[in-house]
Design an enzyme around this catalytic site. Structure first.
Site, short mmCIF file in Angstrom:
data_model
loop_
_atom_site.label_atom_id
_atom_site.label_comp_id
_atom_site.label_asym_id
_atom_site.label_seq_id
_atom_site.Cartn_x
_atom_site.Cartn_y
_atom_site.Cartn_z
N HIS A 137 0.86 -1.22 0.13
CA HIS A 137 -0.08 0.02 0.11
C HIS A 137 0.97 1.26 -0.11
O HIS A 137 0.51 2.15 -0.72
CB HIS A 137 -0.85 0.07 1.19
CG HIS A 137 -2.28 -0.67 1.11
ND1 HIS A 137 -2.23 -2.07 0.91
CD2 HIS A 137 -3.48 -0.29 0.69
CE1 HIS A 137 -3.47 -2.56 0.99
NE2 HIS A 137 -4.23 -1.39 0.71
N HIS B 90 0.92 -2.90 9.51
CA HIS B 90 2.11 -2.96 9.14
C HIS B 90 2.93 -2.18 10.30
O HIS B 90 2.33 -1.38 10.86
CB HIS B 90 2.64 -2.31 7.60
CG HIS B 90 2.10 -2.93 6.72
ND1 HIS B 90 2.91 -4.03 6.24
CD2 HIS B 90 1.12 -2.82 5.86
CE1 HIS B 90 2.31 -4.38 4.95
NE2 HIS B 90 1.02 -3.75 4.85
#
Length: 566
Positions: free
Chosen positions: A160, A211
């Site tokens: 992303h 993350h």
């Protein structure tokens, strides 16, 4: 003894419609009790394992800090916001939006975006499968995501962040170097949107627990590199591809197919490879489509060869909207038609090729000689969903919290990291002979709490309100810091008793109980579906076709049905 025994037997596979069928399978059967700490050393080449061992402490160090920040910042409004905006950095959004750039005459921008995004997704997938770094652990983190498949992938680097930074960087460069006739205030606002977009996606990855800082920084650096390479070399590469020789697109295709073949094998059943294959197909289709379209009478040579004729004042909003809607429908029709056709036609061909000894199968993909038929596959595509999945996707956008919150291990990599982290803390405790009885008692209590937290939360025995109460104590349990004590009395009731160090029999019983909990943890994981060898070629063909439709097929179709400039 090998940790993954290979069983050759017929087995039943459940179809998406609830029916079952029998396939001949040689699939790896997973047993939590056999998944020792040498899992990655046995599954990875030494240089990859060594690299992983140097990187994994970073994830373990940053997890409690991420959990603390998440707990301090979480609100229902931010949960919904970051769950929704994560879609703006996902493959599905870009695969739907990028064709529109071509259909609206922005060929230069569309080509640059495809090159950056496809390269970024492919390289990030290679890095993920190469080092096999898990996402930050849950618990203590709460994961907020609208994509169940995303949690099954490895964490390093953040794709992303790669996508968002590459798009924002190039868009800002394009804005600075192209005269759009914008006023200074509009240009300033557009620049602010670019920075806000990249920052929102990166911060959202941290907030959502998907993350860590290292993943986001590495993903952002990769995205910036992709944008820089496109800025410096993009125009030169485009001119080379669009030269008269048909050999140039063939060279790019050969390089991409070789890259797919050399894509590293993961240690766990991670779907990163699927995305890499899809975007390799996109690159192949783009290069072939643009090369051929630029040679036809349908395209413009200005501002660059292969530009789709478009003028909003000439077409009007109605025809412009119609061509976008029709173009997207054609893309979904291509996918809906070609996918079942290829899955039906390719297995016999693969069995013949396999018999000749030319197939080099990948791990976790069932070879064609091990099955007879492929059942209808549902919810199996992370890039472009099927048309039947669109209503559910729209519903999830309207109600992002319905399936956005999850706590507990979700993938095999998560479960491995739970066991490895626990063993690491245990070894660290045992290596300190001067540890006081009080500190050792606190450690064993933390171990019991850690196991119980994972068991209780991962199987969904608690409401979201209770989960929030347990988060701080999960941080203390998993990482040995001071907790709040709110949930201790509730959680420890489920924890296995910790025996005295001198009682060997009790220690053995505790070890068996711990192994039972590990098995239960593995049994609660979402099992990846059976993947078939023909799906690799299927993805390449489908996504090459989607890219060709974006740059040549649909633009010619628009001209023929009255949605073009003629």
């Amino acid at each position: 003894m090998e940790p993954f025994p290979m069983l050759t037997q017929d087995r039943t596979v459940l179809n998406s419609d609830g029916n079952s069928h029998v396939v001949k399978s040689r699939d790896e059967q997973y047993d939590a009790g056999m998944r020792d700490l040498d899992h990655y050393s046995r599954r990875l080449p030494m240089w990859r394992y060594t690299l992983r061992q140097h990187l994994i402490p970073i994830v373990r160090w940053e997890t409690p800090h991420l959990a603390y920040l998440q707990e301090m910042c979480r609100t229902p409004l931010l949960d919904s916001y970051f769950a929704l905006t994560a879609n703006l950095g996902a493959h599905t959004f870009f695969m739907t939006a990028l064709p529109i750039l071509f259909w609206c005459g922005s060929t230069t921008l569309g080509r640059a975006m495809v090159h950056m995004l496809a390269s970024g997704v492919f390289i990030s997938g290679v890095l993920k499968d190469m080092v096999c770094i898990p996402r930050p652990l849950s618990p203590p983190l709460v994961r907020i995501t609208m994509s169940k498949s995303a949690a099954l992938e490895y964490g390093f680097p953040s794709t992303h962040s790669t996508n968002a930074v590459s798009v924002a960087t190039y868009a800002l460069y394009y804005l600075h170097t192209t005269d759009f006739g914008l006023s200074s205030s509009v240009r300033f606002a557009a620049i602010g949107v670019g920075y806000a977009y990249a920052a929102s996606i990166a911060i959202g990855r941290l907030y959502c627990g998907m993350h860590g800082f290292f993943d986001v920084l590495a993903g952002g650096a990769l995205g910036a590199l992709m944008a820089l390479l496109q800025i410096v070399y993009g125009e030169m590469i485009d001119k080379w591809v669009l030269a008269d020789s048909f050999l140039n697109p063939l060279i790019i295709t050969a390089v991409l197919l070789l890259a797919v073949r050399l894509h590293p094998e993961p240690a766990d059943n991670c779907p990163c490879f699927d995305d890499s294959v899809a975007f390799a197909g996109v690159l192949i289709g783009i290069e072939f489509g643009l090369w051929h379209y630029s040679k036809t009478a349908f395209s413009y040579d200005s501002p660059v060869p292969g530009t789709v004729p478009f003028d909003l004042r000439t077409l009007g909003w109605l025809r412009t909207t119609a061509r976008i809607v029709v173009g997207i429908v054609v893309v979904f029709m291509w996918r809906a038609t070609m996918k079942p056709l290829l899955l039906r036609c390719l297995p016999p061909i693969f069995r013949i090729i396999d018999h000749l000894g030319f197939i080099l199968p990948r791990r976790y993909f069932m070879p064609a000689d091990q099955y007879e038929l492929i059942p209808p596959l549902r919810k199996d595509d992370n890039v472009i969903p099927s048309a039947s999945d669109l209503p559910g996707f729209i519903t999830s956008l309207r109600h992002p919290r319905r399936r956005a919150i999850s706590i507990g291990p979700q993938s095999e990599a998560d479960a491995h990291e739970v066991i490895a982290s626990r063993e690491q803390r245990r070894r660290a405790s045992m290596s300190q002979p001067t540890l006081s009885p009080l500190r050792r008692r606190a450690y064993t209590e933390s171990e019991a709490l850690s196991a119980a937290v994972i068991r209780k939360l991962s199987v969904g025995h608690t409401s979201e309100g209770d989960q929030r109460k347990f988060t701080i104590d999960a941080i203390a349990a998993v990482h040995g810091t001071k907790g709040s004590g709110i949930a201790k009395t509730h959680i420890l009731a489920d924890a296995p008793p910790t025996p005295p160090a001198s009682d060997a029999s009790a220690a053995s019983d505790s070890s068996k109980e711990e192994e039972r909990l590990d098995r239960e943890m593995f049994s609660q994981l979402e099992k990846p579906r059976v993947r078939y060898d023909v799906e690799v070629v299927t993805k390449l063909v489908i996504y090459a076709g989607i890219a060709w439709l974006a740059v040549e097929g649909n633009p010619i179709f628009f001209e023929l049905v009255g949605l073009g400039m003629r």
